[in-house]
Enzyme design. Sequence first.
Site: not given
Length: 273
Positions: A117-118
Amino acid sequence: MSTPDSLPADHVRLPVIRLREGAAEGGRAEDAVAEETPVALEYNGISHATMLATPADLEDFALGFSLSEGIIDRPGDVRGIDVAPQCGGVVVQVEISSACEMRLKARRRAMAGRTGCGLCGVETLPEVLRPVAPVPEAPPIPVSAVLRAMRDLRASQRLHALTGATHAAAWAAPDGRLALLREDVGRHNALDKLVGALARQGRAAADGMVLVSSRASFEMVQKTAAAGAGVLAAVSAPTALAVRLAGTAGIALLGFARGDSATLYTHPERLVA
């Protein structure tokens, strides 16, 4: 470009109880509270991103986000923007040129199937740390004009004065006169709205300076560089990554710009005493 009249207001008034020294003060009162609304961006019917934003100046937001994120190359790549309230939020439908649509689809395919994520996935780093072109040269701006503009920034934040919950991004002329200001609950959103407003009004960001009521993160410098402004002044501190990007992009980056003082981190030649 069309905007319906049924968009939420940028703030609401709610009943509150004010507490002083641990006790209720004078019964019930009323307070202005900034609105925060899910705003989804669609490009040629394809969902791209959803952010929480203040539901004002959304055409500016869509155009500025498209420019600062490299989805389009110039304002003319946008054929139309429609703003439609839906499901408790707002969908902003952006029609872009076929060449930009193909590039966006290729980017989405490259991102498909990645884990994490990210910034957790290393594969996302080239996308986040994409290179920016150096900003154009311009005559130096007086330091006194930058500080004057920063002082006027806070006084010009209408929504912040009402709610205390929003950031602002502004553009000022070289003499320090504020010409454009946009507010949002998100500092990145406020800057995207400013970039879009500059583009829609045909103003060249390089002809003045950008001011933000927040810290100067990497993304804020990146968006300023995409707009082409050579001076970015922030109320709070920069990050080291932001300073490095400002150095390579040719931006004079000022932090802690408050009252009659500031700290200059890069490109002093863009300023004059």
